[in-house]
Write a protein that holds these residues in place. Structure first.
Motif, mmCIF file in Angstrom:
data_model
loop_
_atom_site.group_PDB
_atom_site.id
_atom_site.type_symbol
_atom_site.label_atom_id
_atom_site.label_comp_id
_atom_site.label_asym_id
_atom_site.label_seq_id
_atom_site.Cartn_x
_atom_site.Cartn_y
_atom_site.Cartn_z
ATOM 1 N N LYS A 131 48.411 -16.976 73.598
ATOM 2 C CA LYS A 131 49.062 -15.792 73.052
ATOM 3 C C LYS A 131 50.140 -15.227 73.966
ATOM 4 C CE LYS A 131 46.726 -14.585 69.233
ATOM 5 N NZ LYS A 131 47.163 -14.000 68.020
ATOM 6 N N SER A 134 53.664 -13.740 72.455
ATOM 7 C CA SER A 134 53.525 -12.854 71.313
ATOM 8 C C SER A 134 54.838 -12.185 70.944
ATOM 9 C CB SER A 134 52.443 -11.817 71.571
ATOM 10 O OG SER A 134 52.906 -10.695 72.183
ATOM 11 N N TYR A 140 54.709 -5.344 60.724
ATOM 12 C CA TYR A 140 53.603 -6.263 60.499
ATOM 13 C C TYR A 140 53.053 -5.948 59.123
ATOM 14 C CZ TYR A 140 49.597 -9.232 61.409
ATOM 15 O OH TYR A 140 48.671 -10.238 61.340
ATOM 16 N N GLU A 155 47.437 -6.553 67.413
ATOM 17 C CA GLU A 155 46.665 -7.534 68.176
ATOM 18 C C GLU A 155 45.282 -7.742 67.561
ATOM 19 O OE1 GLU A 155 45.444 -9.938 71.606
ATOM 20 O OE2 GLU A 155 47.380 -9.427 70.716
ATOM 21 N N GLU A 158 45.549 -9.609 64.215
ATOM 22 C CA GLU A 158 45.752 -11.045 64.452
ATOM 23 C C GLU A 158 44.430 -11.760 64.715
ATOM 24 O OE1 GLU A 158 48.510 -13.454 64.878
ATOM 25 O OE2 GLU A 158 49.063 -12.052 63.300
ATOM 26 N N ARG A 159 43.506 -11.072 65.350
ATOM 27 C CA ARG A 159 42.228 -11.683 65.689
ATOM 28 C C ARG A 159 41.281 -11.758 64.494
ATOM 29 N NH1 ARG A 159 41.059 -11.997 71.219
ATOM 30 N NH2 ARG A 159 42.651 -11.116 72.578
ATOM 31 N N LYS A 161 42.170 -11.419 60.999
ATOM 32 C CA LYS A 161 42.745 -11.650 59.667
ATOM 33 C C LYS A 161 42.187 -12.886 58.962
ATOM 34 C CE LYS A 161 46.728 -14.283 61.324
ATOM 35 N NZ LYS A 161 48.189 -14.371 61.400
ATOM 36 N N SER A 187 47.872 -10.857 55.467
ATOM 37 C CA SER A 187 48.473 -11.690 56.518
ATOM 38 C C SER A 187 47.579 -12.868 56.890
ATOM 39 C CB SER A 187 48.744 -10.844 57.779
ATOM 40 O OG SER A 187 47.531 -10.319 58.288
#
Length: 439
Positions: A131, A134, A140, A155, A158-159, A161, A187
């Motif tokens: 990462k 980034s 977003y 952040e 992203e973990r 989703k 997303s």
């Protein structure tokens, strides 16, 4: 500061889970919580975990079996065992099963930090800089922002989703909690599946159970046909339960069963239906206070907070205001004027200094009104009086001591990510006194 590695915590003792979560969050690790091995396996199925921390003695399936399973299926993932019943035999079993480290309860924060550090250092060096690259754009999904708080939310999204972990989104009214939920859903890899938003506060209590879980024909007066509920409609996708604090204790009990068993039963039916639904709940209420008042189930609270996202109020995200204003100017400029509308530096400065008690929703309403009132450029004269008055005179107002104290407490709470224990330590008071001062 952005969160570091993903750590899965497994313990049937809710107090230990909360302690681990609090300590590790203060060290900037990102945590998932499970109160059983069964729930832990569900999280492991589609979540990238960097470290497993588990108890040994748990009902049904114990920690040794979990260690053996993860050693076979996730050989590169370190495993740290935390137990309150230490013995030589247990220790040998743990290490033979594939554990990396062993920690005995009670333990200090420093002992935990050392054990976690050692465990993570034992990983084989692959994908550790994944990462580092980034992206720092200002949007977003449907969200927009440039503040550090916004980056932390991105952040976490992203973990989570791409998995079905249960998520609780907390924040004041108008901060954009539903946008966070939509961004998680749309997303990730479940974006083509349904996203079903439900406002638990807008549905009468006597109808909420039937609306959530469906009902059979004849289940109650007016049930003239069998109908699916919101949960069945969200199968394979995401259900967003807004204002979860308004659900009755009876409905909370059913929600707990959904999260535990991954199944629902229609009102009037005998047979449950299996579902694969990600649950994202949101609240602007203090659920811990509701638990103290016996209005919210503690076991449900911990099931909902496998992952917790706190959305800060707009007054703590000043760096996001300009971007949000530009977004709303574009939106309402096209809608009302069919052209680009600008804002003067003086008007923008006022918007950036106003405390926004109504958060993003209030900012959008103010910009919408200003676009209607202006002729191509929003100036100070187009802003509401209360916004200008607050800026012009608030700094001169002498406030009562109690109000100043409350503002300071809120600022300390915000700086600790709403961690009441940490905030109470900084303020030099206990949690009970802190709760009283916030009433």
């Amino acid at each position: 500061m952005l969160k570091k590695e993903n750590i899965l915590l497994v313990d049937d003792d809710i107090q230990i889970l909360e302690l681990l979560h609090r300590h590790l969050n203060s060290m900037h690790y990102h945590t998932y919580s499970a109160v059983s091995v069964k729930e832990a396996l569900y999280i492991l199925k589609d979540t990238e975990i960097d470290l497993l921390i588990t108890d040994i003695n748990m009902p049904e399936i114990n920690g040794i079996q979990l260690i053996k399973y993860t050693a076979e299926h996730f050989p590169d993932m370190p495993k740290l065992v935390v137990t309150g019943f230490p013995s030589i035999d247990d220790a040998m079993d743990v290490f033979r099963s594939g554990a990396t480290e062993y920690l005995t309860k009670p333990f200090t924060k420093n002992e935990l930090a050392d054990a976690v550090k050692k465990s993570l250092e034992s990983r084989s060096p692959k994908k550790l800089a994944k990462k580092a690259n980034s992206k720092q754009d200002n949007g977003y999904g449907e969200m927009i922002g440039a503040s550090e708080a916004f980056s932390e939310i991105v952040e976490i999204i992203e973990r989570v989703k791409d998995n079905h972990a249960t998520i609780l989104v907390q924040g004041e009214s108008g901060t954009g909690k539903e946008l966070v939920a939509r961004s998680i859903h749309y997303s990730g890899r479940f974006a083509r599946a349904p996203f079903i938003p439900v406002n638990c506060g807008a549905i009468p209590e006597n109808l909420l159970e039937a609306e959530l879980f469906g009902y059979t024909k004849g289940a109650f007066t007016g049930a003239n046909e069998t109908r699916k509920g919101f949960f069945q409609a969200a199968d394979n996708g995401t259900i967003f339960l807004d204002e979860i604090g308004n659900a009755s204790l009876a409905v909370q009990g059913k929600l707990l069963r959904v999260l535990q068993e991954k199944e629902v039963t229609k009102v009037g039916a005998q047979k449950p239906e299996k579902l694969n639904v990600r649950v994202i709940a949101a609240t602007n209420s203090n659920l811990e206070e509701l638990i103290q008042k016996k209005l919210f189930r503690e076991d449900l609270y911990y099931r909902l907070t496998v992952v917790s996202i706190v959305v800060p109020p707009l007054r703590e995200r000043v760096a996001d205001i300009r971007l949000l204003v530009d977004r709303f100017l574009q939106k309402y400029g096209v809608e009302y004027r069919d052209r680009l509308v600008r804002i003067s530096p003086e008007a923008l400065k006022i918007l950036e200094r106003y405390p926004w008690p109504g958060n993003i929703r209030e900012l959008e309403n103010v910009v919408q009104r200003a676009v209607i009132m202006c002729d191509g450029q929003v100036d100070v004269k187009h802003l509401p009086e209360q916004v200008k008055y607050k800026i012009d005179f608030s700094e001169e107002v002498l406030k009562p001591l109690k109000e100043v104290e409350r503002e300071h407490i809120i600022k300390v709470l915000a700086s600790t990510g709403n961690n009441k224990t940490k905030a109470a330590e900084i303020l030099g008071i206990d949690r009970k006194t802190l709760r009283e001062k916030l009433k």
